[in-house]
Motif scaffolding. Structure first.
Motif: not given
Length: 649
Positions: A556-579
């Motif tokens: 939605g052309s919001s820089p803060t939302r774009a940054l939030q999306t990127i940061l949460t995406r990076v955090i999820e990429s650090l999630k290991p596999e498994g339980e």
């Protein structure tokens, strides 16, 4: 020997040379396509190689069945490559001159475009009309007669070749270092050879021999000589051109070329020789050629791969890691000897499995002693990380003594469910590395004194191996930390600006960049604190990143939302596999980031759930934030490199 024998021999050798050209040009083309195709020299060289490959493939198809009705089609389709050779030669020469810093102000670029248009017109006229070639003749060799406009192409070819050679000569004159001058000098000497080898000489023979007997022997001899020269010069030209368009060190490029040549071109040529020779041998022995060829090819492939694997280290020592490249050889050895985290996990599992088999139990585990406390390293069986830590504490309290003082088999720390053994690097006086836990045996097997002694000796050996493995893992972890810092520094230099091998500086697009990882991590930490809204997120320096600007349309052309999306995406990429586990060491970084910043919990609430003291939690949180910063750094670097490639194109 008769004249017919020599003609037959020259036909066979000419066909083999044609196939060699196809394989050589095709393999070099594939190598270029797998590299930096955005580089102008690599791109121009790829176009010339495509022309060579097309012409050689058509020659090979004609050689398979020279009496076929489709030969005229192949002869005309050759002009798809022949027509573009003059333009490709000029394009490559212009690209070489540009790399030395003499960028076209528009004239050379316009000439290049005009030449490609002219080549396209010639291709269409040659394939669809009789203006350049006509009247297919099958004997004594398949060829086409010259058309009324063929002298136009000849003049076009000669003019382009002369101008291109002059441009490469200017490029060599602009080189100021001995190494670059030497490479450009090699290019200058062999530059026109591949193009000259593609010229349709059969048409000239038609002009010379019109009204006379056509000497096939002379033509075949000339074809063999021309194809041999093309092969030699093709590889002579490919080697120095391989160093263009890459920021890799010379030793890396040499190693890539060596491996690609051995496993690609060399293997293909050997297989070709095996196929041709086995066909002749099978005829002599009266065997079915199809079966014989399949067996011979399969055996040759396996043998070649083994020979290449065995001989590659020696060849690299001769041609790549020479006396002046000792450091490069050491780097290669480090990459081969260092254990990755997955390697260490496999060795730990092997040791624990062997201990379980030896003592005939189901469960074992390893704990690492770090400045932040005990962490689960690896386990086999049904044990959980929580029970492992509890077992250490419970066993120590039940025995009423410090477990760090015990190492011998007879002094095992007895727990309700486990036997816990301290692990030291070099005896009891050295620092504690961790613990090895084994499920307690409720009903020990009946063993003789000799069997008990052997069992104890083997278990001591496994404990020693586990201790050495933990010590090596800690040491190599430090090595990887140093390498990460070094790579980050090198990437920073590449982001600021790159100097190519001819001294030209390529500037990166201007963007605000941190001076080091620590500063970048501070930006990330501030943004994470206000991840769901706040001044630190709204005023963050990270909003100026290119990767954030790229996400604006999706948010939605919001820089803060774009940054939030990127940061949460990076955090999820650090999630290991498994339980998910709150105490497993592999989940520490993700748990801290997700619970502290995504869920917004306080440190006092998160630290107890992760079985950490607050000082320990803050140290782990710093590591987690630095990992997020590192991921963002890589994403921004990738964007800038792509931006630079598009700019150079």
């Amino acid at each position: 020997m008769s004249r017919d024998f020599w003609i037959s021999f020259l036909e066979f050798s000419n066909n083999a040379l044609i196939v060699t050209i196809v394989m050589g040009a095709g393999s070099i083309l594939i190598y270029n396509l797998s590299r930096n195709l955005w580089d102008r020299v690599t791109r121009a060289n790829s176009i010339l190689l495509t022309c060579i490959t097309i012409v050689s493939i058509m020659d090979g198809l004609i050689a398979l069945d020279p009496k076929s009705d489709t030969v005229e089609i192949w002869l005309r389709l050759q002009w798809v490559g022949i027509a573009f050779v003059p333009a490709a030669i000029f394009h490559l020469a212009d690209a070489l001159l540009t790399t030395t810093g003499l960028v076209s102000r528009g004239r050379r670029r316009n000439v290049r475009r005009a030449l490609y248009v002219l080549s396209a017109v010639i291709m269409l006229l040659a394939t669809l009309s009789d203006l350049f070639i006509h009247d297919f003749t099958a004997r004594p060799i398949p060829y086409m007669r010259v058309g009324p406009l063929f002298p136009v192409y000849a003049a076009y070819f000669i003019t382009s070749a002369v101008v291109a050679y002059w441009l490469v000569w200017r490029a060599r004159a602009r080189c100021r270092t001995a190494k670059t001058y030497q490479r450009m000098d090699i290019i200058l000497k062999v530059f026109l050879t591949p193009g000259i080898g593609l010229f349709p000489y059969s048409l000239l023979f038609d002009m010379v021999n019109r009204g006379h007997n056509f000497d096939v022997l002379i033509f075949r001899s000339a074809s063999n000589l021309a194809n041999t020269i093309v092969i030699v010069m093709l590889f002579s030209l490919a080697y120095p051109l391989a160093f263009f368009g890459t920021s890799k060190p010379d030793r890396v490029v040499k190693a890539e070329i060596l491996q690609f040549s051995l496993r690609g071109t060399f293997t293909a040529l050997v297989l070709l020789g095996v196929m041709l020779s086995t066909l002749r041998v099978s005829e002599i022995l009266g065997l079915k050629s199809e079966d014989f060829v399949i067996v011979a090819v399969m055996g040759t492939v396996v043998l070649l791969q083994w020979l290449i694997t065995v001989s590659l280290p020696l060849l690299e020592k001769w041609f790549v890691f020479t006396r002046n490249n000792i450091e490069g050889h050491k780097l290669r050895q480090i990459s081969q000897r260092l254990l990755t985290r997955a390697d260490i996990k496999q060795l730990e599992e092997a040791i624990l499995a062997a201990a379980c088999d030896l003592l005939r139990v189901d469960t074992a585990f390893l704990l690492t002693n770090t400045p932040d406390g005990l962490t689960i390293e690896h386990s086999v069986g049904s044990i959980s990380a929580e029970r492992a830590v509890e077992s250490i504490q419970k066993s120590s309290s039940q025995n009423g003594r410090n477990s760090e003082h015990f190492y011998a088999y007879d002094d095992v720390i007895i727990g309700d469910d486990f036997w816990v053994f301290p692990l030291y690097a070099n005896g009891d006086d050295s620092p504690l590395l961790g613990y090895m836990g084994i499920q307690a045996r409720k009903m020990p097997p009946e063993l003789s004194d000799g069997e008990k002694e052997l069992e104890m000796e083997l278990f001591h050996m496994l404990m020693d191996r586990a201790a050495r493995l933990l010590a090596d893992a800690q040491l190599q972890s430090q090595v990887f930390d140093v390498l990460d810092a070094l790579m980050m520094q090198m990437d920073s230099l590449r982001l600021e600006g790159r100097v190519d091998k001819f001294g030209q500086i390529y500037q990166q697009p201007p963007t605000q960049q941190p001076q080091n990882l620590t500063e970048w991590a501070e930006w990330v930490h501030g943004a994470l604190k206000d991840l769901w809204g706040g001044p630190k997120l709204a005023d963050s320096e990270l909003l100026q990143l290119n990767i954030v600007q790229q996400e604006l349309e999706k948010n939605g052309s919001s820089p803060t939302r774009a940054l939030q999306t990127i940061l949460t995406r990076v955090i999820e990429s650090l999630k290991p596999e498994g339980e998910r586990s709150l105490l497993n060491n592999d989940w520490v970084l993700y748990n801290i980031l997700e619970m502290r910043f995504v869920q917004g919990k306080k440190v006092g609430d998160v630290a107890p759930q992760l079985a950490m003291s607050e000082p320990n939690f803050y140290r782990k949180q710093k590591s987690a934030i630095e990992e997020v910063a590192r991921q963002l750094w890589e994403m921004e670097k990738s964007y800038l490199e792509t931006h630079q490639k598009n700019g150079n194109s």
